[in-house]
Write a protein that holds these residues in place. Sequence first.
Motif, short mmCIF file in Angstrom:
data_model
loop_
_atom_site.label_atom_id
_atom_site.label_comp_id
_atom_site.label_asym_id
_atom_site.label_seq_id
_atom_site.Cartn_x
_atom_site.Cartn_y
_atom_site.Cartn_z
N HIS A 62 0.83 -1.20 0.00
CA HIS A 62 0.00 0.00 0.00
C HIS A 62 0.87 1.25 0.00
CE1 HIS A 62 -3.82 -2.09 0.76
NE2 HIS A 62 -3.11 -2.90 1.52
N GLY A 63 1.87 1.24 0.85
CA GLY A 63 2.77 2.39 0.93
C GLY A 63 3.51 2.63 -0.37
N ALA A 64 4.00 1.55 -0.97
CA ALA A 64 4.74 1.68 -2.23
C ALA A 64 3.85 2.24 -3.33
CB ALA A 64 5.32 0.32 -2.64
N ALA A 65 2.62 1.75 -3.42
CA ALA A 65 1.69 2.24 -4.45
C ALA A 65 1.36 3.71 -4.22
CB ALA A 65 0.42 1.40 -4.44
N SER A 66 1.11 4.09 -2.97
CA SER A 66 0.78 5.49 -2.67
C SER A 66 1.96 6.41 -2.96
CB SER A 66 0.36 5.63 -1.21
OG SER A 66 -0.82 4.90 -0.98
N LEU A 67 3.16 5.98 -2.58
CA LEU A 67 4.34 6.80 -2.83
C LEU A 67 4.63 6.92 -4.33
CD1 LEU A 67 6.67 5.59 0.05
CD2 LEU A 67 5.52 7.81 -0.15
N ALA A 68 4.43 5.83 -5.07
CA ALA A 68 4.64 5.88 -6.52
C ALA A 68 3.66 6.85 -7.17
CB ALA A 68 4.50 4.49 -7.13
N LEU A 69 2.41 6.82 -6.70
CA LEU A 69 1.40 7.73 -7.24
C LEU A 69 1.77 9.18 -6.92
CD1 LEU A 69 -1.36 7.92 -8.65
CD2 LEU A 69 -2.41 7.78 -6.41
N THR A 70 2.19 9.43 -5.70
CA THR A 70 2.61 10.78 -5.30
C THR A 70 3.83 11.23 -6.11
OG1 THR A 70 1.75 10.52 -3.08
CG2 THR A 70 3.42 12.19 -3.37
N GLY A 71 4.71 10.29 -6.42
CA GLY A 71 5.90 10.60 -7.19
C GLY A 71 5.62 10.85 -8.66
N GLY A 72 4.37 10.64 -9.08
CA GLY A 72 4.00 10.92 -10.46
C GLY A 72 3.96 9.69 -11.36
N SER A 73 4.10 8.50 -10.79
CA SER A 73 4.03 7.30 -11.62
C SER A 73 2.62 7.13 -12.17
CB SER A 73 4.38 6.05 -10.79
OG SER A 73 5.73 6.08 -10.42
N ASP A 74 2.55 6.62 -13.37
CA ASP A 74 1.28 6.33 -14.01
C ASP A 74 0.62 5.16 -13.31
OD1 ASP A 74 -0.44 6.83 -16.52
OD2 ASP A 74 -0.09 4.65 -16.54
N LEU A 75 -0.70 5.22 -13.13
CA LEU A 75 -1.43 4.15 -12.45
C LEU A 75 -1.27 2.80 -13.16
CD1 LEU A 75 -3.08 3.88 -9.92
CD2 LEU A 75 -5.13 4.35 -11.25
N LYS A 76 -1.15 2.83 -14.48
CA LYS A 76 -0.96 1.59 -15.25
C LYS A 76 0.40 0.96 -14.92
CE LYS A 76 -2.85 -1.05 -18.37
NZ LYS A 76 -3.96 -1.89 -17.99
N VAL A 77 1.40 1.78 -14.70
CA VAL A 77 2.73 1.27 -14.32
C VAL A 77 2.67 0.64 -12.94
CG1 VAL A 77 5.11 1.96 -13.80
CG2 VAL A 77 3.96 2.90 -15.80
N ILE A 78 1.97 1.31 -12.03
CA ILE A 78 1.82 0.79 -10.66
C ILE A 78 1.08 -0.55 -10.71
CG2 ILE A 78 0.83 1.22 -8.39
CD1 ILE A 78 1.22 4.25 -9.00
N GLN A 79 0.05 -0.63 -11.54
CA GLN A 79 -0.69 -1.89 -11.70
C GLN A 79 0.24 -3.02 -12.11
OE1 GLN A 79 -3.44 -1.92 -15.00
NE2 GLN A 79 -3.70 -4.13 -14.88
N ALA A 80 1.10 -2.75 -13.08
CA ALA A 80 2.03 -3.78 -13.56
C ALA A 80 3.03 -4.17 -12.47
CB ALA A 80 2.77 -3.28 -14.80
N THR A 95 -4.06 2.18 -3.61
CA THR A 95 -3.58 3.56 -3.59
C THR A 95 -4.51 4.38 -2.72
OG1 THR A 95 -4.85 4.15 -5.55
CG2 THR A 95 -2.56 3.47 -5.89
N SER A 96 -3.94 5.31 -2.03
CA SER A 96 -4.73 6.25 -1.25
C SER A 96 -4.21 7.64 -1.59
CB SER A 96 -4.57 5.98 0.24
OG SER A 96 -3.21 6.06 0.62
N VAL A 97 -5.06 8.61 -1.42
CA VAL A 97 -4.65 9.96 -1.75
C VAL A 97 -3.95 10.55 -0.53
CG1 VAL A 97 -5.42 12.24 -2.47
CG2 VAL A 97 -6.53 10.21 -3.39
N LEU A 98 -2.66 10.69 -0.65
CA LEU A 98 -1.88 11.32 0.41
C LEU A 98 -2.09 12.82 0.33
CD1 LEU A 98 1.43 9.31 -0.07
CD2 LEU A 98 -0.30 8.95 1.67
#
Length: 151
Positions: A62-80, A95-98
């Motif tokens: 969960h933390g890794a996905a949230s941090l990746a999203l905050t860092g600007g990673s594309d959701l599709k990349v996080i999914q993979a 993912t959660s909205v930080l």
Amino acid sequence: MNTHRNQQRREKLAAGIEWNESGYVFTDVYGSPLRPDHVGHVFQGMVRRSGLPPVRLHDLRHGAASLALTGGSDLKVIQAQLGHSTIVTTADTYTSVLPETAHLSAEATARVVIDAARMISRGIRSQPKTRKRRSGIRPAAIASRRIRSSE
């Protein structure tokens, strides 16, 4: 990573014919995949020794996905990266909205609105309307010539 590979090579040599060529990166001394309960137990020991507040191994996803999203990673990349079959699972579950993510999103939205307002104030439109003219002279220029010539 090379240190881990070297250790695994030593374990393979020591195991000899007992080695299981599983293809996994993290294995026991015989090459078999690690049992999830064993990994969790070792992780909990590491957390206790570190003095950190209690956290589950799965919480790191969960933390890794949230941090990746905050860092600007594309959701599709996080999914993979997480190995999910659908992007919905990734978006809804992992993912959660930080606060920082929400702030960055608000700033980006404000930037779009401000840029659009600047373009409008300068008379620039995203889709300019064009009128066909018969000559290269603008109608306003023709009208001003008529006024000047009659004066």
